[in-house]
Design a protein around this motif. Structure first.
Motif, PDB file in Angstrom:
ATOM      1  N   LEU A  16       0.928  -1.212   0.161  1.00  0.00           N
ATOM      2  CA  LEU A  16      -0.089  -0.148   0.064  1.00  0.00           C
ATOM      3  C   LEU A  16       0.905   1.378  -0.009  1.00  0.00           C
ATOM      4  O   LEU A  16       0.607   2.189  -0.801  1.00  0.00           O
ATOM      5  CB  LEU A  16      -0.879  -0.178   1.175  1.00  0.00           C
ATOM      6  N   ALA A  17       1.742   1.165   0.748  1.00  0.00           N
ATOM      7  CA  ALA A  17       2.801   2.400   0.670  1.00  0.00           C
ATOM      8  C   ALA A  17       3.566   2.655  -0.439  1.00  0.00           C
ATOM      9  O   ALA A  17       3.674   3.618  -1.055  1.00  0.00           O
ATOM     10  CB  ALA A  17       3.760   2.124   1.804  1.00  0.00           C
ATOM     11  N   LYS A  18       3.660   1.560  -1.293  1.00  0.00           N
ATOM     12  CA  LYS A  18       4.696   1.433  -2.618  1.00  0.00           C
ATOM     13  C   LYS A  18       3.329   1.829  -3.393  1.00  0.00           C
ATOM     14  O   LYS A  18       3.792   2.920  -4.391  1.00  0.00           O
ATOM     15  CB  LYS A  18       4.987   0.101  -2.968  1.00  0.00           C
ATOM     16  N   ALA A  19       2.187   1.601  -3.507  1.00  0.00           N
ATOM     17  CA  ALA A  19       1.029   2.102  -4.399  1.00  0.00           C
ATOM     18  C   ALA A  19       1.029   3.464  -4.166  1.00  0.00           C
ATOM     19  O   ALA A  19       0.819   4.108  -5.267  1.00  0.00           O
ATOM     20  CB  ALA A  19      -0.263   1.494  -3.984  1.00  0.00           C
ATOM     21  N   GLU A  20       1.046   4.019  -2.934  1.00  0.00           N
ATOM     22  CA  GLU A  20       0.772   5.327  -2.626  1.00  0.00           C
ATOM     23  C   GLU A  20       1.949   6.234  -3.348  1.00  0.00           C
ATOM     24  O   GLU A  20       1.925   7.236  -3.951  1.00  0.00           O
ATOM     25  CB  GLU A  20       0.588   5.876  -1.012  1.00  0.00           C
ATOM     26  N   ILE A  21       3.025   5.851  -3.275  1.00  0.00           N
ATOM     27  CA  ILE A  21       4.250   6.363  -3.828  1.00  0.00           C
ATOM     28  C   ILE A  21       4.098   6.664  -5.506  1.00  0.00           C
ATOM     29  O   ILE A  21       4.403   7.706  -6.038  1.00  0.00           O
ATOM     30  CB  ILE A  21       5.660   5.800  -3.224  1.00  0.00           C
ATOM     31  N   LEU A  22       3.693   5.480  -5.820  1.00  0.00           N
ATOM     32  CA  LEU A  22       3.499   5.316  -7.324  1.00  0.00           C
ATOM     33  C   LEU A  22       2.535   6.107  -7.689  1.00  0.00           C
ATOM     34  O   LEU A  22       2.619   7.039  -8.997  1.00  0.00           O
ATOM     35  CB  LEU A  22       3.258   3.785  -7.678  1.00  0.00           C
ATOM     36  N   GLU A  23       1.328   6.134  -7.064  1.00  0.00           N
ATOM     37  CA  GLU A  23       0.201   7.272  -7.332  1.00  0.00           C
ATOM     38  C   GLU A  23       0.810   8.765  -7.518  1.00  0.00           C
ATOM     39  O   GLU A  23       0.369   9.581  -8.228  1.00  0.00           O
ATOM     40  CB  GLU A  23      -0.682   7.011  -6.401  1.00  0.00           C
ATOM     41  N   LYS A  24       1.525   8.990  -6.511  1.00  0.00           N
ATOM     42  CA  LYS A  24       1.833  10.523  -6.307  1.00  0.00           C
ATOM     43  C   LYS A  24       2.896  10.593  -7.373  1.00  0.00           C
ATOM     44  O   LYS A  24       2.778  11.579  -8.116  1.00  0.00           O
ATOM     45  CB  LYS A  24       2.686  10.365  -4.914  1.00  0.00           C
ATOM     46  N   GLN A  25       3.861   9.694  -7.726  1.00  0.00           N
ATOM     47  CA  GLN A  25       4.822   9.848  -8.982  1.00  0.00           C
ATOM     48  C   GLN A  25       3.916   9.999 -10.231  1.00  0.00           C
ATOM     49  O   GLN A  25       4.209  10.799 -11.035  1.00  0.00           O
ATOM     50  CB  GLN A  25       5.734   8.582  -9.212  1.00  0.00           C
ATOM     51  N   ILE A  26       2.737   9.305 -10.432  1.00  0.00           N
ATOM     52  CA  ILE A  26       2.107   9.346 -11.694  1.00  0.00           C
ATOM     53  C   ILE A  26       1.349  10.831 -11.824  1.00  0.00           C
ATOM     54  O   ILE A  26       1.142  11.296 -12.596  1.00  0.00           O
ATOM     55  CB  ILE A  26       0.910   8.026 -11.629  1.00  0.00           C
ATOM     56  N   ALA A  27       0.855  11.216 -10.667  1.00  0.00           N
ATOM     57  CA  ALA A  27       0.246  12.494 -10.508  1.00  0.00           C
ATOM     58  C   ALA A  27       1.248  13.685 -11.153  1.00  0.00           C
ATOM     59  O   ALA A  27       0.942  14.427 -11.840  1.00  0.00           O
ATOM     60  CB  ALA A  27      -0.342  12.768  -9.195  1.00  0.00           C
ATOM     61  N   GLU A  28       2.561  13.456 -10.464  1.00  0.00           N
ATOM     62  CA  GLU A  28       3.382  14.401 -10.965  1.00  0.00           C
ATOM     63  C   GLU A  28       3.639  14.422 -12.366  1.00  0.00           C
ATOM     64  O   GLU A  28       3.929  15.276 -12.951  1.00  0.00           O
ATOM     65  CB  GLU A  28       4.820  14.183 -10.084  1.00  0.00           C
ATOM     66  N   TYR A  29       3.935  12.949 -12.964  1.00  0.00           N
ATOM     67  CA  TYR A  29       4.088  13.006 -14.339  1.00  0.00           C
ATOM     68  C   TYR A  29       3.059  13.436 -15.126  1.00  0.00           C
ATOM     69  O   TYR A  29       3.423  14.063 -15.948  1.00  0.00           O
ATOM     70  CB  TYR A  29       4.484  11.333 -14.639  1.00  0.00           C
ATOM     71  N   ARG A  30       1.750  13.276 -14.741  1.00  0.00           N
ATOM     72  CA  ARG A  30       0.595  13.816 -15.368  1.00  0.00           C
ATOM     73  C   ARG A  30       0.701  15.310 -15.293  1.00  0.00           C
ATOM     74  O   ARG A  30       0.465  16.108 -16.439  1.00  0.00           O
ATOM     75  CB  ARG A  30      -0.711  13.417 -14.746  1.00  0.00           C
ATOM     76  N   GLU A  31       1.343  16.086 -14.419  1.00  0.00           N
ATOM     77  CA  GLU A  31       1.254  17.533 -14.318  1.00  0.00           C
ATOM     78  C   GLU A  31       2.389  17.865 -15.266  1.00  0.00           C
ATOM     79  O   GLU A  31       1.922  18.979 -15.806  1.00  0.00           O
ATOM     80  CB  GLU A  31       1.449  17.996 -12.863  1.00  0.00           C
TER      81      GLU A  31
END
Length: 109
Positions: A16-31
């Motif tokens: 779950l922690a890794k998934a949250e990190i990946l979600e945050k990275q994806i959001a940054e990449y989208r931005e």
């Protein structure tokens, strides 16, 4: 973190922690992608504007060249027109002289 593992509730859920990190990275990449796309679209708009301005300049240049070519052709045709007029008058003078000579020889003039 606070979430517990489903298989072993005594441990923290690392997935779950890794998934949250990946979600945050994806959001940054989208931005970043959104920002990059915005910049690219701005550049494309600027290129389209400059291309339209260049097309208008080319159109005006072509119009001016066509006028210049037309003027040049007219200027080049003028001496030929003058020469034709001179030749025509010379022919008239020669024919008149021949007719006058012939009439004089016949005694009619």
């Amino acid at each position: 973190m606070g979430e517990k593992c489903i298989l072993d509730p005594g441990r923290e859920c690392l997935g779950l922690a890794k998934a949250e990190i990946l979600e945050k990275q994806i959001a940054e990449y989208r931005e970043q992608a959104r920002s990059t796309h915005e910049k690219l679209y701005d550049r494309i708009r600027e290129l389209e504007k400059s291309e339209a301005a260049r097309d208008e300049q080319y159109k005006q240049i072509i119009e001016k060249l066509n006028k210049l070519i037309s003027w040049q052709e007219d200027q080049q045709a003028q001496p030929a027109k003058r020469w034709n007029a001179v030749v025509e008058k010379a022919i008239i003078v020669v024919v008149t002289a021949l007719v006058t000579y012939a009439l004089a020889r016949l005694g009619l003039a």
